[in-house]
Motif scaffolding. Sequence first.
Motif, PDB file in Angstrom:
ATOM      1  N   LYS A  73       0.829  -1.212   0.000  1.00  0.00           N
ATOM      2  CA  LYS A  73       0.000   0.000   0.000  1.00  0.00           C
ATOM      3  C   LYS A  73       0.863   1.262   0.000  1.00  0.00           C
ATOM      4  O   LYS A  73       0.690   2.151  -0.829  1.00  0.00           O
ATOM      5  CB  LYS A  73      -0.923   0.014   1.236  1.00  0.00           C
ATOM      6  N   SER A  74       1.791   1.318   0.976  1.00  0.00           N
ATOM      7  CA  SER A  74       2.630   2.516   1.070  1.00  0.00           C
ATOM      8  C   SER A  74       3.450   2.709  -0.195  1.00  0.00           C
ATOM      9  O   SER A  74       3.618   3.833  -0.685  1.00  0.00           O
ATOM     10  CB  SER A  74       3.562   2.421   2.279  1.00  0.00           C
ATOM     11  N   THR A  75       3.942   1.614  -0.725  1.00  0.00           N
ATOM     12  CA  THR A  75       4.755   1.710  -1.933  1.00  0.00           C
ATOM     13  C   THR A  75       3.935   2.261  -3.099  1.00  0.00           C
ATOM     14  O   THR A  75       4.402   3.122  -3.850  1.00  0.00           O
ATOM     15  CB  THR A  75       5.332   0.326  -2.290  1.00  0.00           C
ATOM     16  N   TYR A 131       2.582  10.933   5.176  1.00  0.00           N
ATOM     17  CA  TYR A 131       3.275   9.655   5.144  1.00  0.00           C
ATOM     18  C   TYR A 131       3.072   8.893   6.443  1.00  0.00           C
ATOM     19  O   TYR A 131       2.872   9.478   7.511  1.00  0.00           O
ATOM     20  CB  TYR A 131       4.774   9.874   4.900  1.00  0.00           C
ATOM     21  N   GLN A 132       3.158   7.582   6.318  1.00  0.00           N
ATOM     22  CA  GLN A 132       3.036   6.718   7.483  1.00  0.00           C
ATOM     23  C   GLN A 132       4.081   7.086   8.537  1.00  0.00           C
ATOM     24  O   GLN A 132       3.803   7.097   9.723  1.00  0.00           O
ATOM     25  CB  GLN A 132       3.228   5.260   7.040  1.00  0.00           C
ATOM     26  N   THR A 133       5.285   7.431   8.064  1.00  0.00           N
ATOM     27  CA  THR A 133       6.359   7.804   8.986  1.00  0.00           C
ATOM     28  C   THR A 133       6.275   9.271   9.387  1.00  0.00           C
ATOM     29  O   THR A 133       7.132   9.763  10.101  1.00  0.00           O
ATOM     30  CB  THR A 133       7.715   7.580   8.322  1.00  0.00           C
ATOM     31  N   MET A 139      -3.448   9.777   2.537  1.00  0.00           N
ATOM     32  CA  MET A 139      -3.253   9.652   3.983  1.00  0.00           C
ATOM     33  C   MET A 139      -2.860   8.221   4.282  1.00  0.00           C
ATOM     34  O   MET A 139      -3.667   7.304   4.155  1.00  0.00           O
ATOM     35  CB  MET A 139      -4.544  10.019   4.725  1.00  0.00           C
ATOM     36  N   ASP A 140      -1.595   8.044   4.677  1.00  0.00           N
ATOM     37  CA  ASP A 140      -1.101   6.700   4.953  1.00  0.00           C
ATOM     38  C   ASP A 140      -1.182   6.447   6.453  1.00  0.00           C
ATOM     39  O   ASP A 140      -0.359   6.933   7.215  1.00  0.00           O
ATOM     40  CB  ASP A 140       0.342   6.568   4.448  1.00  0.00           C
ATOM     41  N   GLU A 141      -2.194   5.720   6.864  1.00  0.00           N
ATOM     42  CA  GLU A 141      -2.449   5.418   8.268  1.00  0.00           C
ATOM     43  C   GLU A 141      -2.401   6.683   9.127  1.00  0.00           C
ATOM     44  O   GLU A 141      -1.600   6.778  10.060  1.00  0.00           O
ATOM     45  CB  GLU A 141      -1.420   4.392   8.777  1.00  0.00           C
TER      46      GLU A 141
HETATM   47 MG   LIG Z   1       2.555   1.036   4.921  1.00  0.00          MG
END
Ligand SMILES: [Mg+2]
Lengths: 259, 432
Positions: free
Chosen positions: A52-54, A94-96, A175-177
């Motif tokens: 997903k993130s990729t 980003y998730q991070t 929106m990643d998580e």
């Molecule tokens: Mg991810």
Amino acid sequence: MTGTEQSKRGTPLVEMRDICISFGGVHAVDHVSVDLYPGEVVGLLGHNGAGKSTLIKILSGAYRMDSGEIRINGEKAEIHNPRDARRYNIETIYQTLALADNLDASSNLFLGRELVTPFGLVDDDAMEAETRKIMGRLNPNFKKFNEPVSALSGGQRQSVAIARAVYFDARILIMDEPTAALGPHETQMVAELIEQLKAQGIGIFLISHDIHDVMKLCDRASVMKNGQLVGTVDVDKVTDDDLLGMIILGKHPGAQAEA
Amino acid sequence: MTHSEAELSPAQPRKSFVRTLELDLRLLGMIGAFAILCIGFDLVTGGRFLTPRNIFNLTIQTVSVAIMATGMVFVIVTRHIDLSVGALLATCSAVMAMTQTEILPNMLGLGLGHPLIPWVTIAFGILVGTLIGAFHGWLVGYLTIPAFIVTLGGLLVWRNVGWYLTSGKTIGPLDPTFMQFGGINGTLGAGWSWIVGLLALAAALYGLWTSRKNKIRHGFSVKPLWAEGVLAALISAAIIGFVAILNAYEVPAARLKRDFEAQGLTLPEGYTEAYGIPISVLLLIFIAAAMTMLARRTRLGRYIFATGGNPDAAELSGINTRLLTVKIFALMGALCAISAVVASARLTNHSNDIGTLDELRVIAAAVIGGTALSGGFGTIYGAILGALIMQSLQSGMAMVGVDAPLQNIVVGAVLVLAVLIDIVYRKRTGVA
Ligand SMILES: [Mg+2]
Ligand SMILES: Nc1ncnc2c1ncn2[C@@H]1O[C@H](COP(=O)(O)OP(=O)(O)O)[C@@H](O)[C@H]1O
């Protein structure tokens, strides 16, 4: 909103067609196609490592795809780096979180897009004033404007990352998580924000672990497994269990939910 | 910072004196350590350390390392290192020595003493330093060779390119105007020193005032007026005191006599003349101001710190971190060239071993000055203060009569200790 209604609405805001990327033999994203319409929230679901993130990092310019095509408003888009993505009004949480821990909230919010004085110097006071305004809307409890973001709690950091994506008039929001580090109250605030942005006609890709969130907030959901797309469904035509089946077994639910 | 602390702090109604002034605690600590060092040496040497003469010498000995240390701050902030600065200084010094004594006067026929020589030389030297630095930056940023390796190679290469170019010969004397950048041979004298001091004072006060005005305009909280007053008074005292001390160092009568006789005059009875601010120190002050401005008020500076704090975040924000690396190393190279001007001018010639071990002094100055090797934190004034502390330690020990090996042992130990204190400080405060 249903799939058939969607397709009647003409050109999608974003179309990612047949996207592939691999990292040293691992097919992180393998012939995946997803799309997004204005004012729509599309959920991206899947286990950790599903890709997903990729996939969304390709859209945000962080990664370059090996093959495939991205169309924005029906036209082929060339996105080679994050600056390109920003030019298409694509904003990403980003998730991070992607925050520079040593800088304060406003420096992070405006990173890469600083407000400058007539002499071309960065205008910290103006940026802080803008940051105070937007944080006043998003997270009124936020007070630590002059401290590095490393001094903030997880929720506060998340709100800085959200503010950064929302401030610059996104048309496409990724929106990643976004609620991973948030408590129930803050999660509710994000849910309200998504409703609000959606009403403004912004298209949103929402990556989430939480099927419940996706059922509540999304119009459609695309499920990934092992880098491949299991399928895309209209959320109001499927049950939690259908989605779970897609995520865990990679099994497409019955024809009645076909998008 | 823990949660409880974070929630408690806004409720604390009374702030301490230091917090009200919004002074940098780390800066205060360093100034305190420096003061103790100076007073200690002064006591041990029976008042020979804190004389105008010794302070003058300390400042001119510090300049070359301090100039490079300002650039090293950016290098280290972005998680790199530059081991080649001393060697690069030597190559730039060699190139400039040849340019001013051979190439321009003889090969291009300007003749020795032509007024253009020093300026063309300096411009060419800075160009060479910048290009070499940019090349290092390209190897690091684009070819992703670790900076440690690139500049370790550079240390060997440039030290010996300098040697090769000059065939190992000492080149001198240098151009008289060029040599004014060295320190004792180029000072402002009392009058100009006061003018420069007062201009600096005016600039500092104006800066304080506009910053306060801007904060009020945006409706941010500001320090109480008395706190601004105290700060302004401290700054004024520091600037005026500095100029007064340098102006108190008088040119020895013998040298005055020589200078007057050289112009066919006789030294008038009771005539004295002060050295005042050395041009090299003025240069350092300008560079410090420019680098501070660059660090805090420009996009480039913002990107340097962002990249140091989180390279991925910087990249995702659209910052071209590779090109940034080239710029940082190019700047470092330019500063090496400027330091080469100061260092060779101070020695009045180019010698083969110029700048030897400077890489270690420069890195030590930046690190003692609070630049974190893990990236993201560092200040220009800290690095300069670090250079000053190192130089004071070295000169002070020499003055006390500490044996040379022992001097280096102490300096090495102090470096390690300074980093330890810094780590403890960071842990205690949680941030910064
Ligand atoms: Mg991810
Ligand atoms: N930069 C990278 N280098 C190597 N492998 C990567 C990289 N980014 C992602 N991957 C791999 O791609 C796969 C998908 O990861 P990711 O997109 O983060 O999954 P998700 O976000 O769905 O949890 C994983 O196997 C991960 O290890």
